[in-house]
Design an enzyme around this catalytic site. Structure first.
Site, short mmCIF file in Angstrom:
data_model
loop_
_atom_site.label_atom_id
_atom_site.label_comp_id
_atom_site.label_asym_id
_atom_site.label_seq_id
_atom_site.Cartn_x
_atom_site.Cartn_y
_atom_site.Cartn_z
N LYS A 257 -5.90 28.27 -31.43
CA LYS A 257 -6.33 29.29 -30.47
C LYS A 257 -5.36 30.47 -30.52
CE LYS A 257 -5.74 28.98 -25.76
NZ LYS A 257 -5.28 30.27 -25.19
N THR B 58 -20.05 47.51 -24.47
CA THR B 58 -18.68 47.34 -24.97
C THR B 58 -18.43 45.90 -25.37
OG1 THR B 58 -17.97 49.15 -23.56
CG2 THR B 58 -16.25 47.68 -24.36
N THR C 133 -8.43 29.27 -13.27
CA THR C 133 -7.81 28.20 -12.47
C THR C 133 -6.69 28.74 -11.58
OG1 THR C 133 -6.58 27.67 -14.46
CG2 THR C 133 -8.36 26.20 -13.89
N LYS D 74 -11.17 36.64 -23.67
CA LYS D 74 -11.87 36.70 -22.36
C LYS D 74 -12.39 38.11 -22.07
CE LYS D 74 -8.99 33.04 -20.24
NZ LYS D 74 -7.88 32.93 -21.21
N PHE D 75 -13.32 38.58 -22.91
CA PHE D 75 -13.85 39.93 -22.73
C PHE D 75 -14.56 40.05 -21.37
CE2 PHE D 75 -14.26 39.90 -27.57
CZ PHE D 75 -13.10 40.63 -27.76
N HIS D 76 -14.38 41.20 -20.72
CA HIS D 76 -15.03 41.48 -19.43
C HIS D 76 -15.14 42.99 -19.31
CE1 HIS D 76 -15.00 40.59 -14.79
NE2 HIS D 76 -16.08 41.24 -15.18
N ASP D 77 -16.34 43.54 -19.57
CA ASP D 77 -16.50 45.00 -19.58
C ASP D 77 -18.00 45.28 -19.46
OD1 ASP D 77 -16.10 47.82 -20.17
OD2 ASP D 77 -14.27 47.23 -21.24
N ASP E 188 -9.23 33.80 -27.98
CA ASP E 188 -9.26 33.68 -26.51
C ASP E 188 -8.88 35.02 -25.88
OD1 ASP E 188 -9.07 32.80 -23.88
OD2 ASP E 188 -7.17 31.76 -24.18
N PRO F 36 -21.82 45.88 -20.63
CA PRO F 36 -22.49 45.09 -21.68
C PRO F 36 -22.34 45.65 -23.09
CG PRO F 36 -23.88 45.16 -19.72
CD PRO F 36 -22.71 46.07 -19.44
N GLY G 195 -1.30 23.25 -25.87
CA GLY G 195 -0.26 24.17 -26.31
C GLY G 195 1.08 23.49 -26.44
N ARG G 196 1.89 23.59 -25.38
CA ARG G 196 3.30 23.17 -25.45
C ARG G 196 3.55 21.74 -25.89
NH1 ARG G 196 4.17 26.06 -19.81
NH2 ARG G 196 1.97 25.38 -19.79
#
Ligand code: C5P
Length: 233
Positions: A33, A69, A119, A62-65, A60, A67, A209-210
């Site tokens: 990722k 774009t 979260t 997380k597009f938010h704009d 990852d 439509p 991840g870690r």
């Protein structure tokens, strides 16, 4: 059950660190990722190198704009050859449908995943931005919107996985962070689950991840994780 369910989060600051870490991992045992930090620092060239090393990449961002774009950003990501990417379900039905148009569907199109409620958002943070109801109800509603718009699945905690699998069906892809080995360090994750328990709860992919990236021997840590679930995949 997926044959290769582990996605290692390359949460490192630059391309050299990402490629050095990836070189210690086996693409047959994990996907990787790339998030906002690494992508902002290293850009598409890093994705191309990881793909060239044989890794399937979850982008990852997380597009938010608006439509259009998001549609064009998703198309650009698909053209990079990523295996999975994500957008915020809070962008709404038109944005989600545009994201799907951007990636295309089926064949070599990437899996397109919605982020429901972060979260980090608790009930009081939800109310501060005008969202009513419980976090669980919001997650379920946003996951439903995501499925109706033709996306492939959502990111969710392992605690939410069984509810979502029951309500949205086993084919709806659940991607789950917050995974820890029973004897491992928890770091800053508050609710964790073992790889085995998360798969049992209905998760398809585990973002880790870690426990791998901070291990003295990342390849060995990955093998231990895979060994703990090999009888399930
Ligand atoms: O190191 P660790 O296993 O906690 O990393 C988990 C990865 O999953 C990180 O890249 C983190 O940003 C991501 N993530 C998360 N919780 C979410 C969504 C994404 O931990 N709700």
């Amino acid at each position: 059950m997926q044959v290769n369910p582990v996605i290692v989060a390359l949460d490192v600051p630059d391309q050299a660190s990402a490629l050095a870490l990836a070189a210690r991992l086996d693409p047959d045992l994990c996907r990787v990722k790339v998030g906002k930090q690494l992508f902002t620092a290293a850009g598409p060239a890093c994705i191309e190198k990881l793909v060239g090393m044989g890794f399937e990449v979850f982008l990852d961002l997380k597009f938010h704009d608006i439509p259009t774009t998001v549609e064009l950003a998703c198309r650009a990501a698909a053209n990079l050859g990523v295996w999975m990417l994500n957008v915020h379900a809070l962008g709404g039905p038109d944005m989600l449908a545009a994201a799907r148009r951007g990636t295309g569907q089926g064949g070599s199109a990437p899996l397109l995943i919605g982020v429901t409620l972060l979260t980090s958002m608790n009930q009081s943070a939800m109310h501060a931005i005008g969202l009513s109801g419980t976090p669980e109800a919001a997650v379920l509603r946003l996951a439903g919107l995501t499925r109706e718009a033709g996306l492939d699945g959502v990111v969710c905690s392992a605690q939410e996985a069984s509810l979502l699998a029951r309500e949205l069906g086993r084919d709806f892809v659940l991607v789950t962070p917050g995974i820890r080995m029973a004897d491992g360090e928890q770091h800053d994750q508050s609710r964790v689950m073992t790889p085995e328990a998360a798969l049992r709860a209905g998760s398809h992919y585990l973002v880790i991840g870690r426990p791998v990236t901070h291990a003295a021997d990342p390849a060995a840590a990955l093998r231990v994780i895979r060994h703990s679930i090999d009888n399930m995949i």
